[in-house]
Design a protein around this motif. Structure first.
Motif, PDB file in Angstrom:
ATOM      1  N   ALA A  98       1.820  -1.565  -1.613  1.00  0.00           N
ATOM      2  CA  ALA A  98       2.400  -0.232  -1.902  1.00  0.00           C
ATOM      3  C   ALA A  98       3.952  -0.322  -1.787  1.00  0.00           C
ATOM      4  O   ALA A  98       4.603   0.550  -2.636  1.00  0.00           O
ATOM      5  CB  ALA A  98       1.598   0.689  -0.757  1.00  0.00           C
ATOM      6  N   GLY A 102       6.092   0.349  -5.137  1.00  0.00           N
ATOM      7  CA  GLY A 102       7.054   1.869  -4.864  1.00  0.00           C
ATOM      8  C   GLY A 102       8.410   1.527  -5.249  1.00  0.00           C
ATOM      9  O   GLY A 102       9.166   2.358  -5.513  1.00  0.00           O
ATOM     10  N   ILE A 189       0.901   4.752  -4.063  1.00  0.00           N
ATOM     11  CA  ILE A 189       0.097   5.796  -3.336  1.00  0.00           C
ATOM     12  C   ILE A 189      -1.422   5.427  -3.257  1.00  0.00           C
ATOM     13  O   ILE A 189      -1.943   5.517  -2.010  1.00  0.00           O
ATOM     14  CB  ILE A 189       0.056   7.370  -3.899  1.00  0.00           C
ATOM     15  CG1 ILE A 189       1.761   7.637  -4.000  1.00  0.00           C
ATOM     16  CG2 ILE A 189      -0.585   8.251  -2.854  1.00  0.00           C
ATOM     17  CD1 ILE A 189       1.945   9.006  -4.502  1.00  0.00           C
TER      18      ILE A 189
END
Length: 437
Positions: A98, A102, A189
């Motif tokens: 993640a 990101g 997410i």
């Protein structure tokens, strides 16, 4: 008392996994992360192609960086997974991916996104995927019984199938609406959500064996290699899967580039083709149990190999004018065949491996079968630039026929059930040494 509780739990769960709460949590985690990954699967190469305007070889190298960790850290990952509890490894792998993904939309918003960062993100997520996949495949046999493995793997493949069907279409829409870099945020997410589901699993894991270092690491890696290479069934499964992955990764490295630059397809149309074509994943996952029951688990594995190879041959046959129907048929056959093959061979190899070797067996298999992918991606990019995209697709498609020979040589096709595989191929534990007088 512990035995009584275990028996009662099994009675409550019954034979179906629908009421197995911990399995459902693992299934939910896999579903949401697979769905998000479909966005990055399309978005990352499109970032390289449309935002950074890279060459054919650079696009192929992006896939290489993603799969290179299976060569570099695949075998040690198996040793560490056998030394650690699997659930924390799964959670760490999700959260780490993640963070890495990101960083892509953040860099894009700051105006500093580059191919160097995409390579780094692909490599880091690849390393974490190595640990996650080895732990995940080793964790399932701790959650369910051997007779539930085919059902468990089939349900997990259904989640992958649903993501493969719905994901590309949504990915295409997200990319067109918000640009490819921002769409990657959806994948980041999804990994956070996956970690949340895994964190809710309540079944306790037995403590891992004491850690050892130095020469112990090498000895444990060697033991995993000997187990796979010396096993009359596992070595042929590795040969078949590794060969197929070599040639299919050649296709995947240049497929989006081919669809954009040679066939003139938009991101939305590519997503639509993948969505419809990937229906084969769902059909294969939903029907694999019934197919294995009727034909035998081994015959289903062989059938999956043949159908997957046939699908690969249709990709370069798609005409420049009106390629969509043939591309959908190709993807449908490939996704159906590989799903049936994977469910069958994975269930067999999980069942015929001693518990203490699960991590190393899965890591060794991943090292062998995914380790061919960086080579395939690099070859796809290099050949695509040297001889052209369509000739490279033909070379890759013809290469996917080779694994059929390995499946035939393995004689896995003679197995009717997973229980028969256990009886024939699971090593009998050695008796404890007799103490000296």
């Amino acid at each position: 008392m512990e035995i009584t509780r275990s028996i009662a739990a099994r009675r409550r769960e019954g034979k179906s996994l629908w009421r197995h709460r911990d399995f459902v949590r693992l299934w939910s985690a896999e579903s949401v992360s697979r769905f998000g990954s479909q966005v990055s699967l399309l978005a990352l190469p499109l970032i390289a192609i449309t935002v950074l305007h890279t060459s054919t070889f650079q696009v192929g190298l992006l896939s290489t960086m993603e799969f290179l960790p299976f060569v570099l850290v695949g075998l040690p990952a198996g040793v560490w997974v056998d030394r650690l509890r699997r659930r924390p490894v799964l959670i760490a792998g999700d959260l780490g991916r993640a963070l890495a993904l990101g960083s892509v939309p953040l860099a894009h918003l700051l105006g500093v996104l580059s191919m160097a960062q995409l390579y780094a993100v692909a490599f880091v997520t690849g390393v974490l995927t190595v640990f996650f996949d080895v732990a995940y495949q080793s964790y399932l046999p701790r959650l369910v019984r051997p007779d539930q493995l085919v059902e468990g793997n089939a349900k997990l493949e259904i989640s992958s199938s649903g993501a493969s069907i719905a994901g590309p279409g949504l990915a295409g829409l997200l990319i067109q609406a918000f640009t490819a870099p921002l769409a990657v945020l959806v994948d980041a997410i999804s990994f956070v959500a996956s970690a949340g589901f895994i964190g809710r699993i309540r079944r306790p894991e037995p403590p891992p064996p004491p850690a050892s270092g130095g020469p112990g690491m090498r000895r444990e890696i060697a033991e995993g290699l000997r187990h796979v290479l010396g096993h009359p069934l596992l070595r042929w499964i590795a040969a078949s899967t590794g060969t197929f992955n070599l040639f299919s990764s050649m296709t995947q490295a240049i497929l989006v580039l081919y669809l954009v630059r040679r066939l003139g397809m938009s991101a939305g149309l590519i997503g639509l083709v993948m969505t419809v074509g990937n229906a084969g994943w769902l059909i294969g996952a939903a029907g694999s149990g019934r197919l294995s029951h009727r034909t035998g688990v081994g015959a289903a594995v062989l059938a999956g190999t043949v159908v997957g190879s046939a699908g690969a041959l249709l990709v370069p046959l798609a005409p420049a004018s009106g390629p969509v129907p043939l591309l959908i048929a190709a993807m449908c056959l490939q996704s159906f065949g590989t799903t049936v093959y994977n469910i069958g061979q994975l269930s067999v190899r999980q069942a015929i491996t001693p518990e203490r070797l699960h991590g190393r067996m899965n890591a060794t298999m991943r090292f062998m079968v995914w380790g061919t992918m960086p080579l395939g991606s690099a070859l796809g990019g290099a050949l695509g630039q040297a001889v052209g995209l369509r000739p490279t697709l033909w070379i890759a498609a013809l290469g996917t026929v080779v694994p059929i020979g390995a499946v035939l040589a393995s004689r896995i096709w003679s197995l009717r059930t997973v229980e028969e595989a256990v009886a024939r191929f699971l090593p009998v534990p050695s008796p404890p040494p007799t103490p000296a007088n």
